[in-house]
Design an enzyme around this catalytic site. Sequence first.
Site, PDB file in Angstrom:
ATOM      1  N   LYS A  25       0.766  -1.446  -0.088  1.00  0.00           N
ATOM      2  CA  LYS A  25       0.093   0.002  -0.205  1.00  0.00           C
ATOM      3  C   LYS A  25       0.676   1.445  -0.206  1.00  0.00           C
ATOM      4  O   LYS A  25       0.339   2.207  -0.554  1.00  0.00           O
ATOM      5  CB  LYS A  25      -0.991   0.068   1.379  1.00  0.00           C
ATOM      6  CG  LYS A  25      -2.130  -1.024   1.131  1.00  0.00           C
ATOM      7  CD  LYS A  25      -3.108  -0.715   2.333  1.00  0.00           C
ATOM      8  CE  LYS A  25      -4.059  -1.780   2.174  1.00  0.00           C
ATOM      9  NZ  LYS A  25      -5.262  -1.811   3.287  1.00  0.00           N
ATOM     10  N   ASP A  57     -10.424   2.468   2.377  1.00  0.00           N
ATOM     11  CA  ASP A  57     -10.605   1.881   3.674  1.00  0.00           C
ATOM     12  C   ASP A  57     -11.225   2.467   4.490  1.00  0.00           C
ATOM     13  O   ASP A  57     -12.436   2.008   5.044  1.00  0.00           O
ATOM     14  CB  ASP A  57      -9.249   1.345   4.454  1.00  0.00           C
ATOM     15  CG  ASP A  57      -8.615   0.161   3.769  1.00  0.00           C
ATOM     16  OD1 ASP A  57      -9.341  -0.543   3.027  1.00  0.00           O
ATOM     17  OD2 ASP A  57      -7.109  -0.085   3.525  1.00  0.00           O
TER      18      ASP A  57
HETATM   19  P1  NDP Z   1      -0.677  -3.301   9.646  1.00  0.00           P
HETATM   20  O1  NDP Z   1       0.154  -4.502   9.713  1.00  0.00           O
HETATM   21  O2  NDP Z   1      -0.326  -2.027   8.991  1.00  0.00           O
HETATM   22  O3  NDP Z   1      -0.973  -2.781  11.030  1.00  0.00           O
HETATM   23  C1  NDP Z   1      -1.062  -3.838  12.074  1.00  0.00           C
HETATM   24  C2  NDP Z   1      -1.550  -2.950  13.624  1.00  0.00           C
HETATM   25  O4  NDP Z   1      -1.942  -3.896  14.652  1.00  0.00           O
HETATM   26  C3  NDP Z   1      -0.431  -2.216  14.151  1.00  0.00           C
HETATM   27  O5  NDP Z   1      -0.930  -0.801  14.509  1.00  0.00           O
HETATM   28  C4  NDP Z   1       0.154  -2.963  15.217  1.00  0.00           C
HETATM   29  O6  NDP Z   1       0.636  -2.308  16.144  1.00  0.00           O
HETATM   30  C5  NDP Z   1      -0.882  -3.795  15.521  1.00  0.00           C
HETATM   31  N1  NDP Z   1      -0.701  -4.867  16.341  1.00  0.00           N
HETATM   32  C6  NDP Z   1      -0.529  -6.187  15.815  1.00  0.00           C
HETATM   33  N2  NDP Z   1      -0.330  -7.165  16.865  1.00  0.00           N
HETATM   34  C7  NDP Z   1      -0.919  -6.578  17.901  1.00  0.00           C
HETATM   35  C8  NDP Z   1      -0.726  -6.951  19.239  1.00  0.00           C
HETATM   36  N3  NDP Z   1      -0.479  -8.130  19.749  1.00  0.00           N
HETATM   37  N4  NDP Z   1      -1.276  -6.104  20.097  1.00  0.00           N
HETATM   38  C9  NDP Z   1      -1.682  -4.735  19.860  1.00  0.00           C
HETATM   39  N5  NDP Z   1      -1.600  -4.475  18.528  1.00  0.00           N
HETATM   40  C10 NDP Z   1      -1.102  -5.117  17.715  1.00  0.00           C
HETATM   41  O7  NDP Z   1      -2.127  -4.176   9.050  1.00  0.00           O
HETATM   42  P2  NDP Z   1      -3.439  -3.327   8.620  1.00  0.00           P
HETATM   43  O8  NDP Z   1      -3.421  -2.127   9.519  1.00  0.00           O
HETATM   44  O9  NDP Z   1      -3.144  -3.208   7.208  1.00  0.00           O
HETATM   45  O10 NDP Z   1      -4.633  -4.346   8.934  1.00  0.00           O
HETATM   46  C11 NDP Z   1      -4.996  -4.450  10.220  1.00  0.00           C
HETATM   47  C12 NDP Z   1      -6.144  -5.523  10.049  1.00  0.00           C
HETATM   48  O11 NDP Z   1      -7.247  -4.650   9.306  1.00  0.00           O
HETATM   49  C13 NDP Z   1      -6.093  -6.430   9.447  1.00  0.00           C
HETATM   50  O12 NDP Z   1      -6.603  -7.639  10.261  1.00  0.00           O
HETATM   51  C14 NDP Z   1      -6.825  -6.614   7.976  1.00  0.00           C
HETATM   52  O13 NDP Z   1      -7.461  -7.774   7.647  1.00  0.00           O
HETATM   53  C15 NDP Z   1      -7.941  -5.615   8.416  1.00  0.00           C
HETATM   54  N6  NDP Z   1      -8.632  -4.929   7.466  1.00  0.00           N
HETATM   55  C16 NDP Z   1      -9.846  -4.949   7.288  1.00  0.00           C
HETATM   56  C17 NDP Z   1     -10.476  -4.256   6.032  1.00  0.00           C
HETATM   57  C18 NDP Z   1     -12.078  -4.238   6.135  1.00  0.00           C
HETATM   58  O14 NDP Z   1     -12.734  -3.952   4.940  1.00  0.00           O
HETATM   59  N7  NDP Z   1     -12.825  -4.710   7.187  1.00  0.00           N
HETATM   60  C19 NDP Z   1      -9.814  -3.346   5.535  1.00  0.00           C
HETATM   61  C20 NDP Z   1      -8.409  -3.466   5.431  1.00  0.00           C
HETATM   62  C21 NDP Z   1      -7.866  -4.172   6.651  1.00  0.00           C
HETATM   63  P3  NDP Z   1       2.323  -2.025  16.035  1.00  0.00           P
HETATM   64  O15 NDP Z   1       2.394  -0.809  15.314  1.00  0.00           O
HETATM   65  O16 NDP Z   1       2.445  -1.693  17.491  1.00  0.00           O
HETATM   66  O17 NDP Z   1       3.023  -3.149  15.678  1.00  0.00           O
END
Ligand code: NDP
Length: 291
Positions: free
Chosen positions: A77, A114
Amino acid sequence: MRGGFIVDKNYRAELVGVLGDPVDGNPTGVMEEAGFAEAGLNWRYITVKVLPGDLDAAMAGMKAFNMRGVNLTMPHKIDVLKHMDALSEAARVIGAVNTVVRREDGTLFGENTDGKGFVQSLRDAGVELAGKRICLLGAGGAARSIGVECALAGASRVAVINRNVERGAALAEVIGKNTRAEAEYIPWVGPAKLPEGTDILINATCVGLHPHGDECPDVDFGGVRPGMVACDVIFNPVDTPFLRACAARGARTIDGLGMLVNQGCINFELWTGVKAPRDAMYATLKAEFGV
Ligand code: NDP
């Protein structure tokens, strides 16, 4: 022997699709193709695995195939930005593109749908954002898009709770600088405490995503109260431990499927110029998930 010939038949479909890795379980193509069929459009949506180092070649291929557009998902992205000839205001502020439209003149326009899909899913549930105080868990791609669009839609405050300090602080800064909302970053140390007066709590982390559908973000659910709205971006599974914990405290819940179908409809319309048949697309998606 008699020879036959074909007059005025177009066997060539218009192509769109998604580029990413992993994409095997991505249900967007099924939803978009249900929409094309319902609208009577000879369009196809292909789901393409593109490894992290292969985006440049994939974008050249997308142009060579005369594709009308693509979605980008993890991990492309941000990297795709350098291929864009123009960006929407939201994509520029968010700093990421999930939808590319190939214009008539061959130039590429980048949008981020999104957050728009998320905001629409709140509206569909009768929840308006004007003046609302948001608590946003996460600061990744989905959270950036949601945080910015909620603020642009009139939320008065966005509190970003994230483990990674840089990403969390950067998102709060982007919202504070580019919108009228107040924004603050709260480090995620121990169970996350909701700021006083939170109206809408959003899980925008990937915690709870299949195959870890039994996991729940570490939140102090004691801060959830009746009247609050709790939303999850996770759509696989549709019903998450996070939403169940919030519902048990009396919150109204909104799952991630509405966001998914709404951003799919926005993409459909950007590409085809035709109103998306949302009911058919949503029904297809629900059938996929058995809900
Ligand atoms: P990214 O990898 O960009 O971000 C992941 C986020 O999750 C970060 O903020 C990360 O924190 C956090 N995170 C991961 N593990 C943990 C944990 N154990 N505890 C707390 N925070 C955690 O992913 P995306 O933002 O692209 O996607 C996130 C979710 O959104 C996915 O599951 C995806 O499927 C969903 N999604 C849904 C959509 C929909 O239409 N419903 C559209 C797009 C995405 P840190 O920065 O601290 O690592």
